[in-house]
Write an enzyme that holds these catalytic residues in place. Structure first.
Site, PDB file in Angstrom:
ATOM      1  N   CYS A   8      13.020   8.316 -13.924  1.00  0.00           N
ATOM      2  CA  CYS A   8      12.922   9.764 -14.034  1.00  0.00           C
ATOM      3  C   CYS A   8      11.533  10.178 -14.488  1.00  0.00           C
ATOM      4  O   CYS A   8      10.669   9.342 -14.736  1.00  0.00           O
ATOM      5  CB  CYS A   8      13.932  10.271 -15.047  1.00  0.00           C
ATOM      6  N   GLY A  34      11.724  11.725  -9.180  1.00  0.00           N
ATOM      7  CA  GLY A  34      13.129  12.104  -9.180  1.00  0.00           C
ATOM      8  C   GLY A  34      13.342  13.411  -8.459  1.00  0.00           C
ATOM      9  O   GLY A  34      12.705  14.411  -8.777  1.00  0.00           O
ATOM     10  N   ASN A 108      13.718   9.029 -20.095  1.00  0.00           N
ATOM     11  CA  ASN A 108      13.434   8.195 -18.929  1.00  0.00           C
ATOM     12  C   ASN A 108      13.639   6.757 -19.371  1.00  0.00           C
ATOM     13  O   ASN A 108      13.008   6.322 -20.332  1.00  0.00           O
ATOM     14  CB  ASN A 108      11.993   8.408 -18.459  1.00  0.00           C
ATOM     15  N   GLY A 109      14.523   6.050 -18.687  1.00  0.00           N
ATOM     16  CA  GLY A 109      14.772   4.664 -19.053  1.00  0.00           C
ATOM     17  C   GLY A 109      16.245   4.353 -18.965  1.00  0.00           C
ATOM     18  O   GLY A 109      16.996   5.064 -18.302  1.00  0.00           O
ATOM     19  N   CYS A 252       6.215  -1.788 -17.748  1.00  0.00           N
ATOM     20  CA  CYS A 252       6.780  -2.114 -16.427  1.00  0.00           C
ATOM     21  C   CYS A 252       5.681  -2.268 -15.381  1.00  0.00           C
ATOM     22  O   CYS A 252       5.001  -1.308 -15.020  1.00  0.00           O
ATOM     23  CB  CYS A 252       7.724  -0.981 -16.013  1.00  0.00           C
ATOM     24  N   TYR A 258       4.815   0.541  -7.205  1.00  0.00           N
ATOM     25  CA  TYR A 258       5.469   1.539  -6.361  1.00  0.00           C
ATOM     26  C   TYR A 258       5.632   2.940  -6.931  1.00  0.00           C
ATOM     27  O   TYR A 258       5.322   3.924  -6.261  1.00  0.00           O
ATOM     28  CB  TYR A 258       6.853   1.005  -5.941  1.00  0.00           C
ATOM     29  N   CYS A 398      16.667  -4.491 -11.942  1.00  0.00           N
ATOM     30  CA  CYS A 398      16.052  -3.936 -13.144  1.00  0.00           C
ATOM     31  C   CYS A 398      17.134  -3.345 -14.043  1.00  0.00           C
ATOM     32  O   CYS A 398      17.994  -2.618 -13.571  1.00  0.00           O
ATOM     33  CB  CYS A 398      15.069  -2.838 -12.757  1.00  0.00           C
ATOM     34  N   CYS A 450       6.398  -6.356 -18.421  1.00  0.00           N
ATOM     35  CA  CYS A 450       7.710  -6.704 -17.910  1.00  0.00           C
ATOM     36  C   CYS A 450       7.523  -6.934 -16.416  1.00  0.00           C
ATOM     37  O   CYS A 450       6.940  -6.119 -15.722  1.00  0.00           O
ATOM     38  CB  CYS A 450       8.746  -5.599 -18.124  1.00  0.00           C
TER      39      CYS A 450
HETATM   40  P1  AMP Z   1      14.072  -1.894   1.528  1.00  0.00           P
HETATM   41  O1  AMP Z   1      13.401  -3.230   1.559  1.00  0.00           O
HETATM   42  O2  AMP Z   1      14.627  -1.439   2.790  1.00  0.00           O
HETATM   43  O3  AMP Z   1      15.118  -1.851   0.429  1.00  0.00           O
HETATM   44  O4  AMP Z   1      12.996  -0.791   1.128  1.00  0.00           O
HETATM   45  C1  AMP Z   1      11.852  -1.133   0.452  1.00  0.00           C
HETATM   46  C2  AMP Z   1      10.955   0.081   0.365  1.00  0.00           C
HETATM   47  O5  AMP Z   1      11.492   1.020  -0.546  1.00  0.00           O
HETATM   48  C3  AMP Z   1       9.608  -0.355  -0.160  1.00  0.00           C
HETATM   49  O6  AMP Z   1       8.711  -0.327   0.892  1.00  0.00           O
HETATM   50  C4  AMP Z   1       9.252   0.673  -1.203  1.00  0.00           C
HETATM   51  O7  AMP Z   1       8.261   1.547  -0.719  1.00  0.00           O
HETATM   52  C5  AMP Z   1      10.512   1.412  -1.484  1.00  0.00           C
HETATM   53  N1  AMP Z   1      11.028   1.068  -2.809  1.00  0.00           N
HETATM   54  C6  AMP Z   1      10.787   0.018  -3.591  1.00  0.00           C
HETATM   55  N2  AMP Z   1      11.468   0.074  -4.752  1.00  0.00           N
HETATM   56  C7  AMP Z   1      12.158   1.221  -4.711  1.00  0.00           C
HETATM   57  C8  AMP Z   1      13.052   1.886  -5.604  1.00  0.00           C
HETATM   58  N3  AMP Z   1      13.360   1.353  -6.780  1.00  0.00           N
HETATM   59  N4  AMP Z   1      13.557   3.072  -5.231  1.00  0.00           N
HETATM   60  C9  AMP Z   1      13.258   3.597  -4.036  1.00  0.00           C
HETATM   61  N5  AMP Z   1      12.428   3.037  -3.159  1.00  0.00           N
HETATM   62  C10 AMP Z   1      11.880   1.862  -3.469  1.00  0.00           C
HETATM   63 FE1  SF4 Z   2       9.753  -2.631 -14.206  1.00  0.00          FE
HETATM   64 FE2  SF4 Z   2      10.798  -4.657 -12.863  1.00  0.00          FE
HETATM   65 FE3  SF4 Z   2      10.719  -4.702 -15.535  1.00  0.00          FE
HETATM   66 FE4  SF4 Z   2      12.330  -3.005 -14.270  1.00  0.00          FE
HETATM   67  S1  SF4 Z   2      12.455  -5.275 -14.242  1.00  0.00           S
HETATM   68  S2  SF4 Z   2      11.019  -2.548 -16.002  1.00  0.00           S
HETATM   69  S3  SF4 Z   2      11.123  -2.490 -12.444  1.00  0.00           S
HETATM   70  S4  SF4 Z   2       8.971  -4.714 -14.099  1.00  0.00           S
END
Ligand code: AMP
Ligand code: SF4
Length: 464
Positions: A8, A34, A108-109, A252, A258, A398, A450
């Site tokens: 978030c 979000g 957020n968390g 993180c 991303y 996560c 992390c």
């Molecule tokens: P997929 O492999 O189809 O699950 O989608 C991966 C894509 O989703 C990646 O290219 C990222 O840009 C995006 N992505 C990665 N992590 C997340 C996440 N936690 N929530 C939404 N999109 C994500």
């Molecule tokens: Fe970030 Fe991955 Fe750790 Fe979750 S598990 S806090 S996404 S580094």
């Protein structure tokens, strides 16, 4: 289990004219964190006003609504969630009246002992109004016998575990706190009001500061609470720092991969520079030539620029993104997945037909998006496709507030590199190593992150 506090955005504004309007702009800048729901609470010294609803920031708020959120302090929240019932009770800020007055909280968390604490509170007679783990805090604060809110918050924080960037708003004060690991980001900035007086902002990302003209001061430290008070006197003091926990920083690493906007400073570093460096490191680790390198927009853009710079392979925008997709109706059929990607991304056939291309994206989670992207590129006539990912394989879910599916759905957790390549349909597939990722961040040897989603080493795991 459905997490209710995923990825978030939070903001807090203290001692600023039109605080709720500044929160609104800050939330607008952090919409990428979000899109499900948004909310703002404002305090005018005597009362807290709250407005929240499902939808984008611009849908939830209009001018008359913002005008009703009076006061020189405010907090706000954007909620990210992919499924579940969208009840307003599960939107933030959460608000309560209790023995010391009124209180609103944004979070957020994800709290890893939330279920246990909630059960204990319910056994003792508490009545919960939402699914939010954050609501535990309201009950813990209400139950504390301390006479000052700051001590009650400290008491409550001692009973929760997990990841949090929290902002509390009382009728006259604001409190900002990060867990001892600093898992989720929270930065502090300075606002100069039109009359020259000073106010403060805390926000998940500094792109929020830029929009309202605030100046970055520093991050809220892991284990630290900042207390903002004195807004109704002429000279407000700089926020008081209280060390709640011995810090054990492990921010993180996925924020860099991303989530964060590239124009933000996160954990003190610019995200764009790091993503570009990730592309440079990827090219160093995997020496390959092709006709062009193209990013998956927007997530792969910065890394593709870095990759092109290092490898000498020309950069092209081979895929164009439609930014106005929102919540489009998709018929729930077999082709839904393909349509979902096609609504968003369209390759330039004239550019890529008969070409050997390197496609850069930031991560593979389920693998379904990558599979569809490769498919539409092949349909557009690409001769050969190398899919290069600017982070390591995601192999673990996560527990700290990021919406990743469970392990059984993480393609890289359950298949070999060759199996993943075959499923996705690329001619070759490569990932950046964890060492390469750390190099991109230029972290010193004693700096820890992390990285559990890449190596499975969790700081703490959820308790039933
Ligand atoms: P997929 O492999 O189809 O699950 O989608 C991966 C894509 O989703 C990646 O290219 C990222 O840009 C995006 N992505 C990665 N992590 C997340 C996440 N936690 N929530 C939404 N999109 C994500
Ligand atoms: Fe970030 Fe991955 Fe750790 Fe979750 S598990 S806090 S996404 S580094």
């Amino acid at each position: 289990m459905k997490d209710w506090n995923e990825k978030c955005a939070v903001v807090g504004i203290y001692n600023a004219h039109n605080a709720s309007i500044l929160s609104y702009y800050a939330l607008f800048a952090m919409q990428h964190r979000g899109q499900e729901a948004s909310g703002i609470s404002a305090a005018n010294g005597e009362k807290i006003f709250t407005h929240k609803n499902n939808g984008l920031v611009t849908k939830v708020f209009d001018e008359p609504t913002l005008k009703k959120l009076q006061g020189i302090a405010s907090i706000g929240h954007n909620r990210y969630s992919t499924a579940g019932e969208d009840s307003i009770d599960d939107c933030q800020p959460i608000f309560a009246k209790y023995s010391l007055g009124e209180l609103a909280i944004v979070h957020n968390g994800n709290l890893t002992n939330a279920k246990k604490v909630r059960k204990g509170l319910i056994d003792e007679g508490a009545i919960f109004q939402s699914h939010l783990d954050t609501e535990n805090l309201i009950h813990l604060i209400a139950k504390s016998h301390k006479s000052q809110l700051v001590d009650r918050i400290t008491d409550a924080l001692g009973k929760i575990e997990g990841a949090y960037a929290l902002v509390f708003l009382s009728r006259t004060k604001m409190f900002a706190v990060r867990d001892r690991y600093g898992l989720r980001p929270l930065s502090l900035g300075k606002i100069t009001n039109p009359d020259g007086s000073i106010g403060y902002i805390v926000a998940s990302e500094t792109c929020a500061f830029d929009l309202i003209g605030a100046e970055y001061i520093r991050d809220v430290n892991p284990g630290e609470m900042l207390v903002f008070e004195g807004a109704y006197s002429k000279h407000i003091p700089i926020p008081k720092s209280i060390k709640i926990f011995e810090p054990n920083p492990k921010p993180c690493i996925f924020e860099y991969v991303y989530f964060a906007r590239p124009d933000s400073k996160v954990f003190g570093r610019n995200v764009y520079e790091i993503r570009k460096q990730m592309g440079i490191e990827l090219a160093k680790e995997h020496n390959i030539q092709a006709d062009m390198v193209i990013p998956v927009p927007d997530s792969g853009v910065a890394a593709a620029i870095g990759f092109s710079k290092q490898s000498g392979v020309p950069f092209e925008l081979g895929i164009i993104r439609n930014h106005y997709v929102g919540r489009t109706f998709i018929e729930p059929t077999q082709t839904a997945r393909e349509l979902k990607v096609k609504l968003k991304l369209n390759p330039i056939a004239e550019l890529i037909a008969d070409k050997e291309i390197i496609v850069i994206d930031d991560s593979i989670v389920r693998g379904t998006t990558s599979k569809q992207i490769i498919k539409i590129l092949k349909q557009a006539g690409a001769k050969k496709i190398h899919l290069f990912i600017s982070s390591p394989p995601t192999i673990s879910p996560c527990y700290y507030g990021v919406d990743t599916p469970e392990k059984s759905q993480l393609i890289c957790a359950n298949h070999t590199l060759e199996e993943v390549r075959e499923f996705i349909g690329a001619d070759s597939l490569a990932f950046l190593s964890l060492e390469g990722l750390k190099k991109s961040i230029q972290s010193s040897d004693d700096e820890a992150f992390c990285q559990a989603c890449f190596d499975g080493n969790y700081i703490t795991i959820p308790q039933e």
